[in-house]
Scaffold this motif. Structure first.
Motif, PDB file in Angstrom:
ATOM      1  N   TYR A  32       0.872  -1.174   0.000  1.00 30.60           N
ATOM      2  CA  TYR A  32       0.000   0.000   0.000  1.00 30.60           C
ATOM      3  C   TYR A  32       0.903   1.215   0.000  1.00 30.60           C
ATOM      4  O   TYR A  32       1.815   1.310   0.841  1.00 30.60           O
ATOM      5  CB  TYR A  32      -0.907  -0.028   1.234  1.00 30.60           C
ATOM      6  CG  TYR A  32      -1.747   1.213   1.421  1.00 30.60           C
ATOM      7  CD1 TYR A  32      -1.544   2.040   2.513  1.00 30.60           C
ATOM      8  CD2 TYR A  32      -2.751   1.557   0.517  1.00 30.60           C
ATOM      9  CE1 TYR A  32      -2.308   3.180   2.709  1.00 30.60           C
ATOM     10  CE2 TYR A  32      -3.518   2.690   0.699  1.00 30.60           C
ATOM     11  CZ  TYR A  32      -3.291   3.503   1.792  1.00 30.60           C
ATOM     12  OH  TYR A  32      -4.057   4.621   1.973  1.00 30.60           O
ATOM     13  N   ARG A  51      -2.164   0.588  -4.940  1.00 31.68           N
ATOM     14  CA  ARG A  51      -1.727  -0.769  -4.583  1.00 31.68           C
ATOM     15  C   ARG A  51      -0.930  -1.320  -5.762  1.00 31.68           C
ATOM     16  O   ARG A  51      -1.134  -0.906  -6.897  1.00 31.68           O
ATOM     17  CB  ARG A  51      -2.926  -1.644  -4.261  1.00 31.68           C
ATOM     18  CG  ARG A  51      -3.548  -1.298  -2.924  1.00 31.68           C
ATOM     19  CD  ARG A  51      -4.439  -2.421  -2.402  1.00 31.68           C
ATOM     20  NE  ARG A  51      -4.831  -2.186  -1.026  1.00 31.68           N
ATOM     21  CZ  ARG A  51      -4.103  -2.553   0.020  1.00 31.68           C
ATOM     22  NH1 ARG A  51      -2.944  -3.148  -0.155  1.00 31.68           N
ATOM     23  NH2 ARG A  51      -4.531  -2.323   1.244  1.00 31.68           N
ATOM     24  N   SER A  93       3.260   0.674   3.383  1.00 29.08           N
ATOM     25  CA  SER A  93       2.925  -0.199   4.498  1.00 29.08           C
ATOM     26  C   SER A  93       2.549  -1.583   3.984  1.00 29.08           C
ATOM     27  O   SER A  93       2.258  -1.776   2.806  1.00 29.08           O
ATOM     28  CB  SER A  93       1.767   0.373   5.315  1.00 29.08           C
ATOM     29  OG  SER A  93       0.556   0.277   4.595  1.00 29.08           O
ATOM     30  N   SER A  94       2.588  -2.523   4.889  1.00 27.82           N
ATOM     31  CA  SER A  94       2.018  -3.843   4.655  1.00 27.82           C
ATOM     32  C   SER A  94       1.091  -4.125   5.823  1.00 27.82           C
ATOM     33  O   SER A  94       1.348  -3.674   6.942  1.00 27.82           O
ATOM     34  CB  SER A  94       3.109  -4.905   4.564  1.00 27.82           C
ATOM     35  OG  SER A  94       3.871  -4.941   5.748  1.00 27.82           O
ATOM     36  N   PHE A  95       0.019  -4.846   5.562  1.00 30.42           N
ATOM     37  CA  PHE A  95      -0.959  -5.072   6.620  1.00 30.42           C
ATOM     38  C   PHE A  95      -0.450  -6.160   7.569  1.00 30.42           C
ATOM     39  O   PHE A  95      -0.270  -7.304   7.190  1.00 30.42           O
ATOM     40  CB  PHE A  95      -2.305  -5.481   6.032  1.00 30.42           C
ATOM     41  CG  PHE A  95      -3.384  -5.596   7.069  1.00 30.42           C
ATOM     42  CD1 PHE A  95      -3.793  -6.832   7.530  1.00 30.42           C
ATOM     43  CD2 PHE A  95      -3.956  -4.459   7.611  1.00 30.42           C
ATOM     44  CE1 PHE A  95      -4.773  -6.932   8.498  1.00 30.42           C
ATOM     45  CE2 PHE A  95      -4.929  -4.550   8.590  1.00 30.42           C
ATOM     46  CZ  PHE A  95      -5.342  -5.798   9.030  1.00 30.42           C
ATOM     47  N   GLN A  99      -2.437  -0.954   9.511  1.00 31.54           N
ATOM     48  CA  GLN A  99      -1.591  -0.282   8.522  1.00 31.54           C
ATOM     49  C   GLN A  99      -0.524   0.538   9.245  1.00 31.54           C
ATOM     50  O   GLN A  99      -0.802   1.620   9.732  1.00 31.54           O
ATOM     51  CB  GLN A  99      -2.449   0.615   7.618  1.00 31.54           C
ATOM     52  CG  GLN A  99      -3.404  -0.146   6.724  1.00 31.54           C
ATOM     53  CD  GLN A  99      -2.715  -0.914   5.615  1.00 31.54           C
ATOM     54  OE1 GLN A  99      -1.519  -0.750   5.381  1.00 31.54           O
ATOM     55  NE2 GLN A  99      -3.468  -1.769   4.924  1.00 31.54           N
ATOM     56  N   LYS A 100       0.679   0.018   9.277  1.00 28.25           N
ATOM     57  CA  LYS A 100       1.795   0.688   9.938  1.00 28.25           C
ATOM     58  C   LYS A 100       2.593   1.421   8.876  1.00 28.25           C
ATOM     59  O   LYS A 100       3.461   0.848   8.209  1.00 28.25           O
ATOM     60  CB  LYS A 100       2.666  -0.344  10.656  1.00 28.25           C
ATOM     61  CG  LYS A 100       3.774   0.232  11.514  1.00 28.25           C
ATOM     62  CD  LYS A 100       4.438  -0.933  12.270  1.00 28.25           C
ATOM     63  CE  LYS A 100       5.531  -0.468  13.198  1.00 28.25           C
ATOM     64  NZ  LYS A 100       6.093  -1.629  13.957  1.00 28.25           N
ATOM     65  N   LEU A 101       2.310   2.701   8.697  1.00 30.34           N
ATOM     66  CA  LEU A 101       2.923   3.469   7.629  1.00 30.34           C
ATOM     67  C   LEU A 101       4.373   3.822   7.933  1.00 30.34           C
ATOM     68  O   LEU A 101       4.699   4.248   9.042  1.00 30.34           O
ATOM     69  CB  LEU A 101       2.137   4.760   7.384  1.00 30.34           C
ATOM     70  CG  LEU A 101       0.759   4.619   6.734  1.00 30.34           C
ATOM     71  CD1 LEU A 101       0.063   5.977   6.701  1.00 30.34           C
ATOM     72  CD2 LEU A 101       0.871   4.045   5.338  1.00 30.34           C
TER      73      LEU A 101
ATOM     74  N   TYR B  48       0.340   2.035  18.406  1.00 30.47           N
ATOM     75  CA  TYR B  48      -0.966   1.810  17.791  1.00 30.47           C
ATOM     76  C   TYR B  48      -1.942   1.203  18.812  1.00 30.47           C
ATOM     77  O   TYR B  48      -1.574   0.294  19.566  1.00 30.47           O
ATOM     78  CB  TYR B  48      -0.833   0.860  16.610  1.00 30.47           C
ATOM     79  CG  TYR B  48      -2.149   0.321  16.097  1.00 30.47           C
ATOM     80  CD1 TYR B  48      -2.537  -0.996  16.344  1.00 30.47           C
ATOM     81  CD2 TYR B  48      -3.020   1.144  15.377  1.00 30.47           C
ATOM     82  CE1 TYR B  48      -3.750  -1.480  15.874  1.00 30.47           C
ATOM     83  CE2 TYR B  48      -4.230   0.664  14.921  1.00 30.47           C
ATOM     84  CZ  TYR B  48      -4.587  -0.657  15.167  1.00 30.47           C
ATOM     85  OH  TYR B  48      -5.800  -1.114  14.711  1.00 30.47           O
ATOM     86  N   SER B  95      -8.288   5.978  12.406  1.00 32.99           N
ATOM     87  CA  SER B  95      -8.941   5.401  11.229  1.00 32.99           C
ATOM     88  C   SER B  95     -10.128   4.581  11.690  1.00 32.99           C
ATOM     89  O   SER B  95     -10.217   4.169  12.850  1.00 32.99           O
ATOM     90  CB  SER B  95      -7.973   4.554  10.402  1.00 32.99           C
ATOM     91  OG  SER B  95      -7.632   3.369  11.077  1.00 32.99           O
ATOM     92  N   GLU B  99      -8.312  -2.475   9.269  1.00 33.40           N
ATOM     93  CA  GLU B  99      -8.039  -2.718   7.855  1.00 33.40           C
ATOM     94  C   GLU B  99      -8.261  -1.481   7.003  1.00 33.40           C
ATOM     95  O   GLU B  99      -7.907  -1.477   5.819  1.00 33.40           O
ATOM     96  CB  GLU B  99      -8.904  -3.862   7.339  1.00 33.40           C
ATOM     97  CG  GLU B  99      -8.597  -5.199   8.011  1.00 33.40           C
ATOM     98  CD  GLU B  99      -9.311  -6.353   7.347  1.00 33.40           C
ATOM     99  OE1 GLU B  99      -9.334  -7.445   7.951  1.00 33.40           O
ATOM    100  OE2 GLU B  99      -9.847  -6.167   6.248  1.00 33.40           O
ATOM    101  N   GLU B 101      -7.463   1.853   5.440  1.00 28.01           N
ATOM    102  CA  GLU B 101      -6.149   2.400   5.142  1.00 28.01           C
ATOM    103  C   GLU B 101      -6.060   3.904   5.349  1.00 28.01           C
ATOM    104  O   GLU B 101      -4.968   4.443   5.508  1.00 28.01           O
ATOM    105  CB  GLU B 101      -5.789   2.083   3.685  1.00 28.01           C
ATOM    106  CG  GLU B 101      -5.704   0.589   3.412  1.00 28.01           C
ATOM    107  CD  GLU B 101      -5.910   0.250   1.947  1.00 28.01           C
ATOM    108  OE1 GLU B 101      -5.491  -0.843   1.555  1.00 28.01           O
ATOM    109  OE2 GLU B 101      -6.502   1.076   1.220  1.00 28.01           O
TER     110      GLU B 101
END
Lengths: 113, 114
Positions: A32, A51, A93-95, A99-101, B48, B95, B99, B101
């Motif tokens: 992402y 994506r 990020s990857s899930f 979502q850890k940007l 988080y 958010s 999930e 984004e």
């Protein structure tokens, strides 16, 4: 370890011109890729995102180009306007439960009138 | 509707003081993030929350940093015995769900440690 490298650090474009900002990433698990716009004194705001299943995404004057094999993506701002003057951040990020940007270091864009 | 609200907007602390930074996320948002943004840099992940559970605190720089979200809405980031290197803008984002984004950021708290 910087996982997302962004260039240039700053950019000056004339009104009506095209602004191009580039990012490269290392982690192949990233899936992402958003771009955020930040004005002075404000928090970042999501501009556009992509994506890796597509190579390009366009929303109005903003386009993301994505090159999965090169692990690079870029933001193009067409017909740049003085109101576009801001700092732009790419991120990835990857899930992993959320979502850890990971953000790039930012590009300060100035659009001259 | 209201966005993410952070307070105070600015905080000046003497080295060694404790500070508490508050974040009011968008109502109904399950996920809450804290990021640290040093001058001229991109935001860096701190921690988080999903509702009241702190699921990831891997980005907290030291044990002087502590975050909580006891009722799953408002969150507080506490920094004990502040140091000059803690000077930064602390951003909160929320958010709709884990999930989802799209993160909505607040304007941040600018912390200056003298």
């Amino acid at each position: 370890q910087q996982q997302v490298k962004q260039s240039p650090q700053s950019l000056i474009v004339q009104k009506g011109g095209i602004s191009i900002i580039n990012c490269a990433y290392e982690n192949t698990a990233f899936d992402y890729f958003p771009w955020y716009q930040q004005f002075p004194g404000k928090g970042p705001a999501l501009l556009i995102a992509i994506r890796p299943d597509v190579s390009e995404k366009k929303e109005g004057r903003f386009t993301i180009s994505f090159n999965k094999s090169a692990k690079q993506f870029s933001l193009h701002i067409m017909d740049s306007q003085p109101g576009d003057s801001a700092t732009y951040f790419c991120a990835a990020s990857s899930f992993t439960g959320f979502q850890k940007l990971v953000f790039g270091t930012g590009t300060r864009l100035l659009v001259s009138p | 509707g209201a966005g993410v609200s952070q307070s105070p907007r600015y905080k000046v602390a003497k080295r060694g003081q404790d500070v508490a930074l508050r974040c009011d996320p968008i109502s109904g948002h399950v996920s809450l993030f804290w990021y640290q943004q040093a001058l001229g840099q991109g935001p860096e992940f701190l921690t988080y929350f999903q509702n009241e559970a702190q699921l990831d605190k891997s980005g907290l720089p030291s044990d002087r940093f502590f975050a909580e979200r006891p009722e799953g809405s408002v969150s507080t980031l506490k920094i004990q015995r502040t140091q000059q290197e803690d000077s930064a803008v602390y951003l909160c984002a929320s958010s709709l769900g884990a999930e989802n984004e799209k993160l909505f950021f607040g304007s941040g708290t600018q912390l200056s440690v003298l």
